[in-house]
Motif scaffolding. Structure first.
Motif, PDB file in Angstrom:
ATOM      1  N   PRO A 131      -3.653  18.488  -3.402  1.00 46.53           N
ATOM      2  CA  PRO A 131      -3.051  17.175  -3.845  1.00 46.53           C
ATOM      3  C   PRO A 131      -2.020  16.817  -3.151  1.00 46.53           C
ATOM      4  N   TYR A 132      -1.718  15.619  -3.265  1.00 42.81           N
ATOM      5  CA  TYR A 132      -0.653  14.939  -2.356  1.00 42.81           C
ATOM      6  C   TYR A 132       0.631  15.757  -2.186  1.00 42.81           C
ATOM      7  N   ASP A 133       1.127  16.278  -3.063  1.00 46.02           N
ATOM      8  CA  ASP A 133       2.543  16.891  -3.187  1.00 46.02           C
ATOM      9  C   ASP A 133       2.228  18.056  -2.269  1.00 46.02           C
ATOM     10  N   GLY A 146       3.089   4.740   7.491  1.00 49.60           N
ATOM     11  CA  GLY A 146       1.640   4.215   7.831  1.00 49.60           C
ATOM     12  C   GLY A 146       1.031   3.056   7.338  1.00 49.60           C
ATOM     13  N   THR A 147       1.841   3.009   6.236  1.00 49.01           N
ATOM     14  CA  THR A 147       1.147   1.548   5.541  1.00 49.01           C
ATOM     15  C   THR A 147       2.190   0.525   5.634  1.00 49.01           C
ATOM     16  N   ALA A 148       3.324   0.742   6.032  1.00 50.46           N
ATOM     17  CA  ALA A 148       4.480  -0.290   5.771  1.00 50.46           C
ATOM     18  C   ALA A 148       4.014  -1.544   6.737  1.00 50.46           C
ATOM     19  N   ILE A 178       0.131   1.062  -9.227  1.00 51.42           N
ATOM     20  CA  ILE A 178      -0.356   2.173  -9.609  1.00 51.42           C
ATOM     21  C   ILE A 178      -0.727   2.853  -8.283  1.00 51.42           C
ATOM     22  N   GLY A 179      -0.313   4.177  -8.248  1.00 53.30           N
ATOM     23  CA  GLY A 179      -0.187   4.826  -6.910  1.00 53.30           C
ATOM     24  C   GLY A 179       0.682   4.053  -5.798  1.00 53.30           C
ATOM     25  N   CYS A 180       1.732   3.938  -6.357  1.00 54.73           N
ATOM     26  CA  CYS A 180       2.869   3.332  -5.460  1.00 54.73           C
ATOM     27  C   CYS A 180       3.258   3.988  -4.484  1.00 54.73           C
ATOM     28  N   GLY A 181       3.240   5.136  -4.327  1.00 48.81           N
ATOM     29  CA  GLY A 181       3.945   6.274  -3.271  1.00 48.81           C
ATOM     30  C   GLY A 181       5.284   6.019  -3.263  1.00 48.81           C
ATOM     31  N   ALA A 184       7.567   1.246  -1.267  1.00 55.60           N
ATOM     32  CA  ALA A 184       7.927   0.222  -0.403  1.00 55.60           C
ATOM     33  C   ALA A 184       7.308  -1.262  -0.786  1.00 55.60           C
ATOM     34  N   ARG A 185       5.930  -0.716  -0.957  1.00 55.21           N
ATOM     35  CA  ARG A 185       5.129  -2.149  -1.119  1.00 55.21           C
ATOM     36  C   ARG A 185       5.581  -2.721  -2.637  1.00 55.21           C
ATOM     37  N   THR A 186       5.833  -1.923  -3.835  1.00 55.63           N
ATOM     38  CA  THR A 186       6.337  -2.328  -4.956  1.00 55.63           C
ATOM     39  C   THR A 186       7.648  -3.044  -4.897  1.00 55.63           C
ATOM     40  N   TYR A 201       3.757   3.329 -10.453  1.00 56.67           N
ATOM     41  CA  TYR A 201       3.307   4.669 -11.008  1.00 56.67           C
ATOM     42  C   TYR A 201       2.817   5.577 -10.052  1.00 56.67           C
ATOM     43  N   ASP A 202       3.319   6.956  -9.875  1.00 53.04           N
ATOM     44  CA  ASP A 202       2.666   7.723  -8.988  1.00 53.04           C
ATOM     45  C   ASP A 202       2.777   9.088  -9.645  1.00 53.04           C
ATOM     46  N   THR A 203       1.970   9.747  -9.172  1.00 48.10           N
ATOM     47  CA  THR A 203       1.981  11.194  -9.935  1.00 48.10           C
ATOM     48  C   THR A 203       2.343  12.307  -8.955  1.00 48.10           C
ATOM     49  N   SER A 204       2.823  11.889  -7.480  1.00 44.23           N
ATOM     50  CA  SER A 204       3.364  12.768  -6.722  1.00 44.23           C
ATOM     51  C   SER A 204       4.823  12.618  -6.877  1.00 44.23           C
ATOM     52  N   GLN A 205       5.317  14.037  -7.150  1.00 40.35           N
ATOM     53  CA  GLN A 205       6.890  13.878  -7.229  1.00 40.35           C
ATOM     54  C   GLN A 205       7.724  13.597  -6.167  1.00 40.35           C
ATOM     55  N   PHE A 245      -3.718  -1.864  -6.778  1.00 33.21           N
ATOM     56  CA  PHE A 245      -4.031  -0.619  -6.009  1.00 33.21           C
ATOM     57  C   PHE A 245      -3.920  -0.653  -4.598  1.00 33.21           C
ATOM     58  N   CYS A 246      -2.718   0.024  -4.072  1.00 33.66           N
ATOM     59  CA  CYS A 246      -2.684  -0.209  -2.429  1.00 33.66           C
ATOM     60  C   CYS A 246      -3.144   1.224  -1.863  1.00 33.66           C
ATOM     61  N   ASP A 247      -4.446   1.259  -1.134  1.00 33.64           N
ATOM     62  CA  ASP A 247      -4.832   2.406  -0.521  1.00 33.64           C
ATOM     63  C   ASP A 247      -4.482   3.675  -1.697  1.00 33.64           C
ATOM     64  N   VAL A 248      -5.053   3.559  -2.716  1.00 35.02           N
ATOM     65  CA  VAL A 248      -5.007   4.569  -3.518  1.00 35.02           C
ATOM     66  C   VAL A 248      -6.269   5.103  -3.986  1.00 35.02           C
ATOM     67  N   HIS A 250      -9.536   5.517  -3.000  1.00 37.95           N
ATOM     68  CA  HIS A 250     -10.338   6.454  -2.295  1.00 37.95           C
ATOM     69  C   HIS A 250      -9.703   7.886  -2.041  1.00 37.95           C
ATOM     70  N   ASP A 251      -8.221   7.691  -2.265  1.00 39.05           N
ATOM     71  CA  ASP A 251      -7.671   9.328  -2.229  1.00 39.05           C
ATOM     72  C   ASP A 251      -7.703   9.853  -3.793  1.00 39.05           C
ATOM     73  N   ALA A 252      -8.005   9.153  -4.727  1.00 36.99           N
ATOM     74  CA  ALA A 252      -7.640   9.627  -6.054  1.00 36.99           C
ATOM     75  C   ALA A 252      -8.809  10.494  -6.527  1.00 36.99           C
TER      76      ALA A 252
HETATM   77  C1  LIG Z   1      -2.320   6.611   0.333  1.00 38.37           C
HETATM   78  S1  LIG Z   1      -0.818   6.999  -0.586  1.00 38.37           S
HETATM   79  C2  LIG Z   1      -0.510   4.906  -0.878  1.00 38.37           C
HETATM   80  C3  LIG Z   1       0.693   4.685  -1.383  1.00 38.37           C
HETATM   81  C4  LIG Z   1       1.272   3.410  -1.454  1.00 38.37           C
HETATM   82  N1  LIG Z   1       0.450   2.431  -2.515  1.00 38.37           N
HETATM   83  C5  LIG Z   1       1.261   2.673  -0.149  1.00 38.37           C
HETATM   84  O1  LIG Z   1       0.578   1.685   0.154  1.00 38.37           O
HETATM   85  O2  LIG Z   1       2.141   3.142   0.874  1.00 38.37           O
HETATM   86  C6  LIG Z   1      -1.708   6.939  -2.477  1.00 38.37           C
HETATM   87  C7  LIG Z   1      -0.853   7.443  -3.610  1.00 38.37           C
HETATM   88  O3  LIG Z   1      -1.644   7.457  -4.637  1.00 38.37           O
HETATM   89  C8  LIG Z   1      -1.191   8.168  -5.478  1.00 38.37           C
HETATM   90  N2  LIG Z   1      -2.194   8.702  -6.629  1.00 38.37           N
HETATM   91  C9  LIG Z   1      -3.189   9.367  -6.299  1.00 38.37           C
HETATM   92  N3  LIG Z   1      -3.715   9.440  -7.349  1.00 38.37           N
HETATM   93  C10 LIG Z   1      -3.075   9.091  -8.609  1.00 38.37           C
HETATM   94  C11 LIG Z   1      -3.102   8.718  -9.945  1.00 38.37           C
HETATM   95  N4  LIG Z   1      -4.217   9.253 -10.850  1.00 38.37           N
HETATM   96  N5  LIG Z   1      -2.164   8.168 -10.472  1.00 38.37           N
HETATM   97  C12 LIG Z   1      -1.028   7.652  -9.795  1.00 38.37           C
HETATM   98  N6  LIG Z   1      -0.875   7.775  -8.667  1.00 38.37           N
HETATM   99  C13 LIG Z   1      -1.930   8.549  -7.955  1.00 38.37           C
HETATM  100  C14 LIG Z   1      -0.799   9.375  -4.429  1.00 38.37           C
HETATM  101  O4  LIG Z   1       0.352  10.318  -5.053  1.00 38.37           O
HETATM  102  C15 LIG Z   1      -0.228   8.802  -3.326  1.00 38.37           C
HETATM  103  O5  LIG Z   1       1.200   8.463  -3.455  1.00 38.37           O
END
Ligand SMILES: C[S@@+](CC[C@H](N)C(=O)[O-])C[C@H]1O[C@@H](n2cnc3c(N)ncnc32)[C@H](O)[C@@H]1O
Length: 355
Positions: A131-133, A146-148, A178-181, A184-186, A201-205, A245-248, A250-252
């Motif tokens: 997982p991300y954490d 990387g995404t900045a 959602i998946g704000c990491g 920075a973007r938010t 919103y992000d599930t990573s602490q 959903f920014c870069d999220v 395909h990771d989820a």
């Molecule tokens: C590649 S990062 C992108 C972060 C940010 N959006 C950016 O552009 O820098 C993907 C993020 O999605 C989050 N994520 C993955 N599954 C998620 C879920 N089900 N709910 C919320 N966040 C989630 C991860 O924890 C991670 O921080």
């Protein structure tokens, strides 16, 4: 044993050597960025190793060896291996982190990439990723950097290209990223539209901790909060004007469920923006992407790994969410319109989803 073609053997040897050279150069570049060596070479102009050591306060002998590596790799230019310089084009890529051309953020992901490969043998055996954490705070930091560079493209080009979104946000709309990491973007979106209300919103602490810290450093931004959706879910009452959903996806682990959550969150006339890796739909064409080996490396360590962190994970990976796949997932989640937008960004594809 199969007969060996000497020419092909030579070609393969050189190709493999090129990969090893690339790894060594890339790691040395990353350290050069962090130590301010490229910056000092660019700002102060051509320098001997001694002059560059003086400018940076580093040890001459070590700076000299580092310069030799960079000169051998063609990253810095040199006069008789004595004076070294950084071309303005290379400075654009390696010094200023704020422009879309910058590659600093990509190099900043290297340590996390290398650490991530430690998990590969276990993942290969069990089928389960991390997982991300699992990457700790360093992973969240790497993704943020990387995404900045693409944040201005999103604010200045992508949001205005969405039908009616800017008007709603200017008038005080409600939005979620959602998946704000690390947020920075938010934060950038919330600051660009101060009348609107935003939740990241992000599930990573680690990501949420970074985003909270970022918000604490921006006390005048009062229209933004960050939440872990496992504790405080995204609203499912159709109350939001906009979800991103920014870069999220395909990771989820469950991009299907995330799109369903977004569908339930937005108003009937709301909009969802999906930013994901730009790529061709056919696998043979994905393999010709100029960054394909790097992207598959990210996939094995970050993207597919996190997406395969649970047994039911979709395991899409870095190059796994192409336009047809997004169409399929969005349709199944109840979106009736999916439009791939025209945004000038060589790495990312932008999609507008409407209920
Ligand atoms: C590649 S990062 C992108 C972060 C940010 N959006 C950016 O552009 O820098 C993907 C993020 O999605 C989050 N994520 C993955 N599954 C998620 C879920 N089900 N709910 C919320 N966040 C989630 C991860 O924890 C991670 O921080």
């Amino acid at each position: 044993m199969a007969s060996i073609n000497k020419e092909k053997l030579h070609e393969s040897t050189m190709a493999l050597l090129g990969h090893l050279n690339g790894l060594s150069t890339a790691i040395a570049i990353q350290h050069g960025v962090e130590l301010g060596l490229f910056d000092a070479l660019s700002q102060g102009g051509p320098a001997s190793s001694g002059e560059l050591a003086d400018r940076t306060g580093l040890s001459e002998r070590w700076v000299r060896e580092w310069l030799h590596l960079q000169a051998a790799a063609g990253v810095v230019e040199h006069e008789n291996a004595h004076r070294f310089s950084l071309a303005p084009e290379s400075a654009l890529l390696l010094v200023d982190e704020s422009t879309p051309a910058s590659m600093v953020g990509m190099f900043a992901t290297l340590s996390a990439l290398i650490d991530g490969f430690e998990h590969l043998p276990e993942a290969m055996r069990t089928g389960l990723g991390q997982p991300y954490d699992g990457h700790g705070d360093a992973g969240a930091n790497a993704i943020e950097r990387g995404t900045a560079p693409w944040i201005p493209v999103m604010i200045d080009e992508a949001l205005p290209a969405l039908e009616g979104v800017v008007g709603k946000l200017e008038a005080g709309g409600h939005a979620a990223d959602i998946g704000c990491g690390s947020g920075a973007r938010t934060l950038a979106m919330a600051q660009a539209f101060p009348n609107s209300t935003w939740t990241g919103y992000d599930t990573s602490q680690h990501a949420i901790a970074r985003s909270q810290a970022k918000l604490a450093d921006a006390p005048s931004t009062t229209n933004l909060s960050f939440k872990n959706p496992l504790q405080e879910p995204v609203p499912s009452d159709g109350s939001l004007d906009f979800v991103s959903f920014c870069d999220v996806l395909h990771d989820a682990t469950r991009p299907d469920q995330l799109l369903e959550i977004a569908r339930k969150a937005v108003k009937p006339d709301g909009t969802v923006l999906v930013i994901d890796i730009a790529q061709a739909p056919a696998l043979v064409d994905k393999l010709t992407h100029p960054a394909a080996p790097l992207f598959y490396g990210f996939s094995l360590t970050f993207c597919m790994s996190s997406s395969a962190a649970t047994k039911d994970g979709a395991a899409l990976g870095t190059l796994g969410l192409d336009a047809p796949k997004l169409q399929e997932l969005a349709g199944a989640a109840g979106f009736t319109r999916v439009r791939q937008m025209e945004v000038e960004d060589p790495f990312n594809a932008y999609y507008e989803l409407r209920p």
